[in-house]
Write a protein that holds these residues in place. Structure first.
Motif, short mmCIF file in Angstrom:
data_model
loop_
_atom_site.label_atom_id
_atom_site.label_comp_id
_atom_site.label_asym_id
_atom_site.label_seq_id
_atom_site.Cartn_x
_atom_site.Cartn_y
_atom_site.Cartn_z
N ALA A 36 0.86 -1.18 0.00
CA ALA A 36 0.00 0.00 0.00
C ALA A 36 0.90 1.23 0.00
O ALA A 36 2.01 1.21 0.54
N THR A 37 0.40 2.30 -0.59
CA THR A 37 1.15 3.54 -0.70
C THR A 37 0.48 4.64 0.12
O THR A 37 -0.74 4.81 0.05
N PHE A 38 1.27 5.36 0.89
CA PHE A 38 0.84 6.50 1.67
C PHE A 38 1.72 7.68 1.25
O PHE A 38 2.87 7.50 0.85
N THR A 39 1.20 8.89 1.35
CA THR A 39 1.99 10.08 1.02
C THR A 39 1.82 11.15 2.09
O THR A 39 0.83 11.16 2.83
N ALA A 40 2.79 12.06 2.15
CA ALA A 40 2.71 13.21 3.06
C ALA A 40 3.54 14.34 2.47
O ALA A 40 4.40 14.12 1.61
N VAL A 41 3.28 15.54 2.95
CA VAL A 41 4.01 16.73 2.50
C VAL A 41 4.47 17.50 3.73
O VAL A 41 3.73 17.64 4.71
N TYR A 42 5.68 18.00 3.66
CA TYR A 42 6.22 18.87 4.70
C TYR A 42 6.82 20.09 4.01
O TYR A 42 7.58 19.94 3.04
N THR A 43 6.50 21.27 4.47
CA THR A 43 7.03 22.50 3.90
C THR A 43 8.28 22.91 4.67
O THR A 43 8.19 23.25 5.86
N ILE A 44 9.42 22.86 4.01
CA ILE A 44 10.66 23.26 4.67
C ILE A 44 10.70 24.78 4.79
O ILE A 44 10.05 25.49 4.03
N ASN A 45 11.45 25.25 5.78
CA ASN A 45 11.63 26.70 5.95
C ASN A 45 13.13 27.02 5.92
O ASN A 45 13.96 26.12 5.75
N GLN A 46 13.47 28.26 6.09
CA GLN A 46 14.87 28.68 5.99
C GLN A 46 15.73 28.00 7.04
O GLN A 46 16.88 27.63 6.78
N GLN A 47 15.21 27.81 8.23
CA GLN A 47 15.97 27.15 9.29
C GLN A 47 16.31 25.70 8.90
O GLN A 47 17.43 25.24 9.14
N ASP A 48 15.37 25.00 8.25
CA ASP A 48 15.64 23.64 7.76
C ASP A 48 16.73 23.67 6.70
O ASP A 48 17.64 22.82 6.70
N ILE A 49 16.67 24.64 5.79
CA ILE A 49 17.66 24.76 4.72
C ILE A 49 19.03 25.03 5.31
O ILE A 49 20.03 24.43 4.92
N ASN A 50 19.08 25.92 6.31
CA ASN A 50 20.35 26.25 6.95
C ASN A 50 20.97 25.03 7.63
O ASN A 50 22.20 24.88 7.65
N SER A 51 20.14 24.17 8.21
CA SER A 51 20.67 22.98 8.89
C SER A 51 21.10 21.91 7.89
O SER A 51 21.87 21.02 8.23
N GLY A 52 20.60 21.99 6.66
CA GLY A 52 21.04 21.07 5.62
C GLY A 52 20.33 19.74 5.59
O GLY A 52 20.61 18.90 4.74
N GLN A 53 19.43 19.50 6.53
CA GLN A 53 18.72 18.23 6.54
C GLN A 53 17.49 18.30 7.43
O GLN A 53 17.38 19.16 8.29
#
Length: 117
Positions: free
Chosen positions: A61-78
């Protein structure tokens, strides 16, 4: 960030009421809300309850999700997260499968349910 979770039953018993969730305690993204996996396709309604999807042996079975990254996530690199697949076997015993993912790109998570004896 889009997540696709593929849960596959590689055992010889049915996996009933399969769900996928994210572990809030291990999620390092700084934006809210936490990704919420939603059922998309696959599986059947083997128990006739009309609730969460069931998996015959060999089915997925397939499930999906979405998470919106922000600048702090980009700065941490992961963004670290751990998805959990939950199910109940033929003997009504609940079991889980965990998968850790560390990425900032489109993620495909493949979770294999353990073989039931």
């Amino acid at each position: 960030m889009s997540y696709t979770y593929i849960v596959q039953n590689i055992g010889s018993s049915f996996a009933f009421d399969v769900t996928v969730s994210e572990s809030a305690g291990l999620f390092t993204g700084t934006n809210t809300p936490l990704p919420t996996p939603a059922y998309q396709s696959g599986g059947t309604n083997e128990d006739g309850e009309g609730d969460a999807i069931d998996l015959r042996p060999g089915a997925s079975a397939t499930f999906t999700a979405v998470y919106t990254i922000n600048q702090q996530d980009i700065n941490s690199g992961q963004v670290d997260n751990q998805a959990i697949a939950n199910a109940v076997d033929d003997n009504e015993i609940q079991f889980q499968m965990f998968l850790m993912t560390v990425t900032m790109a489109t993620v495909i998570q493949r979770m294999i349910l353990p073989k039931l004896y």
